[in-house]
Design a protein around this motif. Structure first.
Motif, mmCIF file in Angstrom:
data_model
loop_
_atom_site.group_PDB
_atom_site.id
_atom_site.type_symbol
_atom_site.label_atom_id
_atom_site.label_comp_id
_atom_site.label_asym_id
_atom_site.label_seq_id
_atom_site.Cartn_x
_atom_site.Cartn_y
_atom_site.Cartn_z
ATOM 1 N N GLY A 88 0.800 -1.227 0.000
ATOM 2 C CA GLY A 88 0.000 0.000 0.000
ATOM 3 C C GLY A 88 0.820 1.259 0.000
ATOM 4 N N ALA A 89 2.151 1.122 -0.031
ATOM 5 C CA ALA A 89 3.015 2.310 -0.025
ATOM 6 C C ALA A 89 4.288 2.000 -0.810
ATOM 7 N N ILE A 90 4.125 1.756 -2.104
ATOM 8 C CA ILE A 90 5.255 1.387 -2.957
ATOM 9 C C ILE A 90 6.138 2.608 -3.209
ATOM 10 N N ALA A 294 2.593 11.248 -1.135
ATOM 11 C CA ALA A 294 2.829 10.188 -0.159
ATOM 12 C C ALA A 294 2.484 8.830 -0.776
ATOM 13 N N PRO A 295 3.376 7.834 -0.680
ATOM 14 C CA PRO A 295 3.131 6.534 -1.331
ATOM 15 C C PRO A 295 1.800 5.908 -0.958
ATOM 16 N N GLU A 296 1.360 6.113 0.281
ATOM 17 C CA GLU A 296 0.090 5.510 0.703
ATOM 18 C C GLU A 296 -1.120 6.223 0.104
ATOM 19 N N ALA A 297 -0.924 7.382 -0.533
ATOM 20 C CA ALA A 297 -2.041 8.130 -1.119
ATOM 21 C C ALA A 297 -2.248 7.805 -2.587
ATOM 22 N N VAL A 298 -1.462 6.877 -3.125
ATOM 23 C CA VAL A 298 -1.596 6.512 -4.534
ATOM 24 C C VAL A 298 -1.379 5.010 -4.678
ATOM 25 N N ASP A 299 -2.200 4.382 -5.497
ATOM 26 C CA ASP A 299 -2.105 2.941 -5.751
ATOM 27 C C ASP A 299 -1.473 2.741 -7.124
ATOM 28 N N VAL A 300 -0.263 2.153 -7.154
ATOM 29 C CA VAL A 300 0.424 1.929 -8.430
ATOM 30 C C VAL A 300 0.231 0.502 -8.922
ATOM 31 N N ASN A 301 -0.544 -0.279 -8.201
ATOM 32 C CA ASN A 301 -0.695 -1.694 -8.524
ATOM 33 C C ASN A 301 -2.035 -1.967 -9.204
ATOM 34 N N ARG A 312 -5.959 8.341 -4.035
ATOM 35 C CA ARG A 312 -6.952 8.204 -2.972
ATOM 36 C C ARG A 312 -7.886 9.413 -2.957
ATOM 37 N N HIS A 313 -7.341 10.593 -3.201
ATOM 38 C CA HIS A 313 -8.137 11.821 -3.226
ATOM 39 C C HIS A 313 -7.934 12.495 -4.588
#
Length: 610
Positions: A88-90, A294-301, A312-313
């Protein structure tokens, strides 16, 4: 006998390769990502043919030892992910562990790698997914991945490849992308032993790389520097081509999120919205935009090749990009003002004077920017407006009434100039362009485009405050409308009021026009209504604020000075003065440039004096 079987590992790898390795450029992309994750400061990419004959990517990164070289050939083997929480935080470019085994399953792959403190490196030779040889050898620190005979064991895949030129263009794009996002990294790219480009290590800035990529002949003033930061740790940086530098075709916007090149329509839309009213119709922004979040604010998978991301937003990111690009356009205006008008160009006061109060029910009469008694010549048709008789142009700032114009306005120099000292008015050419001397160069101003922008900005400000001046008609005009026009008039009655147009139903398909926007007071009412309804009914005008701005732009275009309209020296001086005082002036609302400066060097080149 069971109908469900476990796929052989080799077949599973080939299926995975179908997702990860779409074409030779996919191989280059995956190998470059691994090289950058390994800390490379120098990249060398060598290609032969269309990429199926040879792809060799060499780096000076951390390298691998013997065991890691072999483990890298196993599916889902990676040094970049150890727990589900990290998913969740790549923070790395690669993380799935599919790239190397997928590439190895459809090619002849040779891996040569040595760690800095190791005396020898490791060489692994793999043929279509099967390791055929592993041995030690002397090699430079770092890793070299050599891919030969790509898709040699799956010839059907080769049939779907495009021409050599097309495949090479995709490979070059992949190399440039990672040379842009990491400008401190040196990049060498060769095709068939011919160096296509070579970017130095540790020298270039992002701006320098963008100029290398987009337009080698353009200077720093051809770029809009984008900078922005939000409270939730979103940083935006990059460079966009100036609106007039954006090509009609081939324009490309490269978007990077946390160092990863992505295709994102939302971000592209935000950049376009930020440059609204600056780009010509049909042209798209070009340049490079880097988002750090922030890595947790974006899903690269969310995509097999990691080309798409999910925020996320998303709405907050969209708005932040719009704001950053708009601020870049404002800063560009300031730099362009200094470039065109000189360092002593006056600036607008920090707090503008408030518009006249709207409490009184009396209609405010428009005050002209120009009050000239000079006879108007027939006007030529503008591309962005219909042919209309030249009105006395309305604005909210009064000016002294000038004396009648002489026979030729271009032959007169005004001794007491209202514009700043570095700029000297020379005259008018073709009753369309103003010529000025600026710091030894030549400044050419399109009088229609310049005045159109000034009027548009004033209209937009007054629309926002709900105070677009209107002019009541002495004799109300009755119009017979089509079904669509009736619908537009009824659906947009409140909006029309804010725009200064007062129209009421008159029975059946008839409507009566009682007042028109003061800025269009000399235009026949039926033309005013038709122009406004044309924009309101045009789906291409966008929605919400963009559609309103399209209406305001149309109004400004019809009210502005026309090409073919002779101006007095005082009128020309006053137009230049208004441009210098304006916050936004460089392009008309339809994206056409307002002015162009030719430097002394340009003039010398024209006459071969250099």
């Amino acid at each position: 006998m069971s109908a469900i079987r476990i796929l052989p590992e080799q077949l599973a790898n080939q299926i995975a390769a179908g997702e990860v390795v779409e074409r030779p450029a996919s191989v280059v992309k995956e190998l470059l990502e691994n090289a950058l994750d390994a800390g490379a400061r120098q990249l060398t990419v060598q290609v032969e043919g269309n990429g199926t004959r040879l792809i060799r990517v060499s780096d000076d990164g951390g390298g691998m030892d013997h065991d890691d070289v072999l483990l890298s050939l196993e599916r889902h083997a990676t040094s970049k992910l150890t727990s589900a929480e990290q998913l969740g935080a790549i923070t790395s470019l690669g993380f799935r562990g599919e790239a190397i085994p997928s590439i190895a399953s459809v090619s002849r792959l040779t891996i040569t790698s040595r760690q800095v403190d190791a005396p020898l490196g490791t060489v692994a030779e793999v043929r279509h997914g099967t390791v055929v040889r592993v041995h030690e050898a002397g090699s430079a620190p770092g890793t070299t991945m050599e891919v030969r005979d790509l898709f040699g064991n799956v010839p059907a895949r080769r049939k779907f490849l495009k021409s050599t030129a097309t495949e090479l263009s995709h490979i070059e794009e992949a190399v440039k992308n990672y040379g842009l996002v990491r400008p401190e990294v040196g990049v060498v790219y060769t095709v068939d032993d011919r160096t296509v480009f070579q970017w130095p290590s540790g020298v270039d800035t992002l701006a320098a790389r963008v100029l290398r990529l987009l337009n080698r002949r353009a200077g720093q003033d051809a770029l809009l520097a984008v900078e922005g930061r939000t409270e939730d740790h979103l940083a935006i940086a990059g460079y966009l081509l100036a609106p007039e530098e954006t090509p009609a075709t081939g324009a490309k916007l490269r978007i990077f999120v946390n160092g990863r090149v992505v295709k994102d329509r939302m971000i592209a839309h935000a950049v376009g919205e930020g440059l609204h009213n600056f780009l010509l119709v049909g042209r798209a922004p070009a340049g490079v935009l880097l988002l750090t979040i922030a890595p947790e604010a974006v899903d690269v998978n969310v995509h097999p090749t990691k080309q798409e991301v999910r925020f996320r937003h998303g709405q907050a990111v969209h708005q932040a990009v719009v704001q950053a690009v708009r601020q870049a356009a404002v800063r560009f205006q300031e730099a362009r003002k200094e470039s065109l008008f000189g360092r002593s160009a006056p600036t607008r006061p920090a707090t503008p004077s408030p518009p006249p109060p709207a409490a009184s029910p009396q209609v405010r009469e428009p005050q002209p920017l120009f009050r000239s008694e000079t006879p108007r010549r027939p006007v030529r048709e503008e591309k962005s407006s219909a042919v209309i008789s030249a009105p006395q142009v309305a604005t909210s700032i009064p000016t002294p009434t000038p004396p009648p114009a002489p026979e030729s306005a271009a032959s007169v120099e005004t001794p007491a100039s209202a514009i700043s000292a570095p700029l000297r008015l020379l005259g008018q050419v073709a009753e369309c362009y103003l010529l000025c001397e600026s710091e030894g160069g030549l400044l050419v101003v399109d009088q229609h485009a310049a005045h159109e922008r000034l009027l548009f900005e004033e209209l937009r400000q007054r629309y926002t405050s709900g105070e677009v001046a209107r002019q009541r008609l002495l004799f109300p005009k009755v119009l017979e409308c089509t079904v669509k026009e009736c619908q537009l008039l009824e659906e947009n009655s409140a909006e029309l009021q804010r725009l200064g147009l007062e129209v009421e139903a008159f029975g059946g398909d008839s409507f009566v026009v009682k007042a028109v926007p003061a800025i269009m007071g000399t235009t026949p009412p039926e033309e005013v209504v038709a122009a406004i309804l044309a924009q309101l009914g045009d789906e291409g005008s966008g929605r919400g604020s963009q559609r309103v701005e399209a209406v305001l732009a149309s109004m400004a275009c019809k009210a502005a000075i026309k090409a073919g309209q002779r101006l007095t020296p005082q009128e020309m001086e006053h137009l230049l003065q208004k441009m210098q005082a304006a916050d936004i002036f460089s392009h008309c609302p339809h994206g056409r440039p307002v002015a162009r400066r030719f430097s002394p060097d340009d003039l010398k080149k024209w006459f071969h004096r250099t």
